[in-house]
Design an enzyme around this catalytic site. Structure first.
Site, mmCIF file in Angstrom:
data_model
loop_
_atom_site.group_PDB
_atom_site.id
_atom_site.type_symbol
_atom_site.label_atom_id
_atom_site.label_comp_id
_atom_site.label_asym_id
_atom_site.label_seq_id
_atom_site.Cartn_x
_atom_site.Cartn_y
_atom_site.Cartn_z
ATOM 1 N N SER A 184 16.654 121.163 66.017
ATOM 2 C CA SER A 184 17.724 121.093 67.021
ATOM 3 C C SER A 184 18.439 119.744 66.982
ATOM 4 O O SER A 184 17.816 118.690 66.894
ATOM 5 C CB SER A 184 17.142 121.297 68.422
ATOM 6 N N LYS A 224 17.007 132.447 75.673
ATOM 7 C CA LYS A 224 18.217 132.498 76.511
ATOM 8 C C LYS A 224 18.148 133.592 77.579
ATOM 9 O O LYS A 224 18.673 133.419 78.679
ATOM 10 C CB LYS A 224 19.461 132.688 75.638
ATOM 11 N N ASN A 246 22.499 129.281 78.325
ATOM 12 C CA ASN A 246 22.205 128.231 77.336
ATOM 13 C C ASN A 246 22.075 126.868 77.994
ATOM 14 O O ASN A 246 21.821 125.874 77.313
ATOM 15 C CB ASN A 246 23.207 128.225 76.174
ATOM 16 N N ALA A 284 29.084 141.968 67.361
ATOM 17 C CA ALA A 284 29.125 142.347 68.779
ATOM 18 C C ALA A 284 27.788 142.049 69.447
ATOM 19 O O ALA A 284 27.400 142.720 70.400
ATOM 20 C CB ALA A 284 29.498 143.819 68.916
ATOM 21 N N GLY A 285 27.068 141.032 68.939
ATOM 22 C CA GLY A 285 25.800 140.613 69.540
ATOM 23 C C GLY A 285 26.037 139.534 70.586
ATOM 24 O O GLY A 285 27.135 139.408 71.152
ATOM 25 N N ASN A 340 32.358 145.746 64.242
ATOM 26 C CA ASN A 340 30.896 145.688 64.132
ATOM 27 C C ASN A 340 30.401 146.868 63.311
ATOM 28 O O ASN A 340 31.055 147.905 63.261
ATOM 29 C CB ASN A 340 30.261 145.723 65.533
ATOM 30 N N LYS A 355 28.412 149.261 69.904
ATOM 31 C CA LYS A 355 28.337 147.909 70.500
ATOM 32 C C LYS A 355 29.724 147.269 70.585
ATOM 33 O O LYS A 355 30.042 146.579 71.556
ATOM 34 C CB LYS A 355 27.417 147.014 69.668
HETATM 35 P P1 ATR Z 1 23.456 136.968 68.067
HETATM 36 O O1 ATR Z 1 22.908 136.770 69.438
HETATM 37 O O2 ATR Z 1 23.229 135.794 67.134
HETATM 38 O O3 ATR Z 1 24.856 137.446 68.045
HETATM 39 P P2 ATR Z 1 22.332 139.627 67.746
HETATM 40 O O4 ATR Z 1 22.516 139.905 69.198
HETATM 41 O O5 ATR Z 1 21.060 140.036 67.075
HETATM 42 O O6 ATR Z 1 22.490 138.099 67.404
HETATM 43 O O7 ATR Z 1 23.567 140.289 66.986
HETATM 44 C C1 ATR Z 1 23.701 140.171 65.624
HETATM 45 C C2 ATR Z 1 25.111 140.628 65.231
HETATM 46 O O8 ATR Z 1 25.302 140.376 63.823
HETATM 47 C C3 ATR Z 1 25.338 142.107 65.427
HETATM 48 O O9 ATR Z 1 26.705 142.321 65.728
HETATM 49 C C4 ATR Z 1 25.010 142.687 64.047
HETATM 50 O O10 ATR Z 1 25.641 143.915 63.760
HETATM 51 P P3 ATR Z 1 24.980 145.333 64.216
HETATM 52 O O11 ATR Z 1 25.082 145.362 65.715
HETATM 53 O O12 ATR Z 1 25.822 146.362 63.579
HETATM 54 O O13 ATR Z 1 23.564 145.280 63.730
HETATM 55 C C5 ATR Z 1 25.580 141.610 63.170
HETATM 56 N N1 ATR Z 1 25.029 141.537 61.811
HETATM 57 C C6 ATR Z 1 23.837 141.044 61.420
HETATM 58 N N2 ATR Z 1 23.708 141.078 60.080
HETATM 59 C C7 ATR Z 1 24.860 141.602 59.594
HETATM 60 C C8 ATR Z 1 25.359 141.881 58.287
HETATM 61 N N3 ATR Z 1 24.641 141.617 57.176
HETATM 62 N N4 ATR Z 1 26.594 142.402 58.188
HETATM 63 C C9 ATR Z 1 27.332 142.667 59.294
HETATM 64 N N5 ATR Z 1 26.931 142.425 60.551
HETATM 65 C C10 ATR Z 1 25.715 141.895 60.708
#
Ligand code: ATR
Length: 273
Positions: free
Chosen positions: A15, A66, A87, A128-129, A151, A156
């Site tokens: 960090s 978080k 955060n 969309a995470g 996404n 999502k």
């Molecule tokens: P964070 O909090 O870091 O956003 P998360 O809530 O786990 O992490 O969300 C990860 C995001 O990255 C999601 O939108 C995921 O897409 P899906 O919802 O379709 O799974 C996206 N993601 C992760 N790896 C990916 C990849 N290789 N290509 C495209 N999207 C990816």
């Protein structure tokens, strides 16, 4: 008396928050001490209680705590409510106030540091995470012409778009739906870069003069930024400025004085090569 703050996460050794907040403290003459805590999974509340009992004034929270920090809080800002995640927290007597500064930090970096207003622009948000969710309302508050959220899992993207629809022009779609669409700014808010992966976005999404922004930081030229560079995009950025700006927001919230971020950004910048 020195006021104590800390960042909690697991893992936590890499960090940058202690370096950033210590620099902010020196630059603003605030008497603070800022440490890092490797929290045990499932024990966020006990760890936060102990820090508070020892006189801690506030904490930054990083993965995977978080959501725990949000649940631990008694008072939540609209940004924390929307993200369902905190955060930053502040202890105020019996109260625990929760904030989420990731989205405002991102917007401040883009608009203020990179001098790229979002107003009237076509914006593409990949993912969309949690990271995309944090950016949603701060982006819409800037009044872009359109915000498109792409996404892999369409549901999502549609869900985020429906949350945002009261606040501005926003749609959700799949990567395939982006064919023939072009944007002024493309943000990669997926977690793909953390594993060296490329989200399945095509190289034609960039308008002339576009900015490609990677929310991850310190990884140099990620697959997404390399795609943009190969497509002729001259303006590339990673999330170092977002990191510094969300920290400055938390510092201002705790201490009532907003530090300048330039020196910290210069210190932490990793060349995009
Ligand atoms: P964070 O909090 O870091 O956003 P998360 O809530 O786990 O992490 O969300 C990860 C995001 O990255 C999601 O939108 C995921 O897409 P899906 O919802 O379709 O799974 C996206 N993601 C992760 N790896 C990916 C990849 N290789 N290509 C495209 N999207 C990816």
């Amino acid at each position: 008396m020195t006021d104590r703050y800390a960042v909690i996460g697991n893992p936590i050794q890499h960090s940058k928050s202690p370096l950033i907040h210590t620099a902010f403290g020196s630059a603003t003459g605030q008497d603070i001490e800022y440490g890092k805590i490797e929290g045990a999974i499932g024990e966020f509340a006990a760890t936060a209680d102990a820090f508070r009992a020892a006189g801690g004034k506030g904490m930054n929270i990083t993965a995977p705590f978080k959501l725990d920090a949000f649940a631990y809080s008694t008072d939540r800002s609209p940004a924390a409510e929307l993200a369902g995640a905190a955060n930053a927290i502040k202890f105020d007597g019996d109260r625990v106030c929760a904030e989420n500064f990731d989205g405002v930090g991102l917007v401040r970096d883009v608009v203020h540091n990179l001098k790229r207003p979002l107003r009237g622009k076509r914006i593409l948000l990949l993912g969309a995470g949690g990271a995309a969710r944090g950016a949603l309302l701060p982006f819409l508050a800037e009044r872009p012409a359109e915000l498109v959220i792409a996404n892999r899992s369409l549901d999502k993207a549609l869900m985020l778009a429906s949350i945002g629809s009261e606040h501005g022009a926003v749609t959700g779609c799949t990567y395939q739906d982006l064919i023939a669409q072009k944007f002024d700014i493309v943000f990669n808010a997926t977690s793909a870069s953390l594993r060296g992966e490329l989200p399945p976005v095509h190289a034609m999404v960039f308008l002339p003069g576009a900015l490609a922004y990677e929310l991850a930081y310190g990884k140099g030229l990620t697959p997404f930024l390399r795609l943009a560079q190969n497509a002729g995009v001259a303006h590339l950025a990673d999330g170092v400025g977002m990191l510094a700006e969300q920290a400055a927001e938390a510092f201002a919230w705790w201490r009532g004085v907003r530090p300048d971020t330039r020196e910290v950004i210069n210190r932490l910048t990793v060349p995009l090569v």
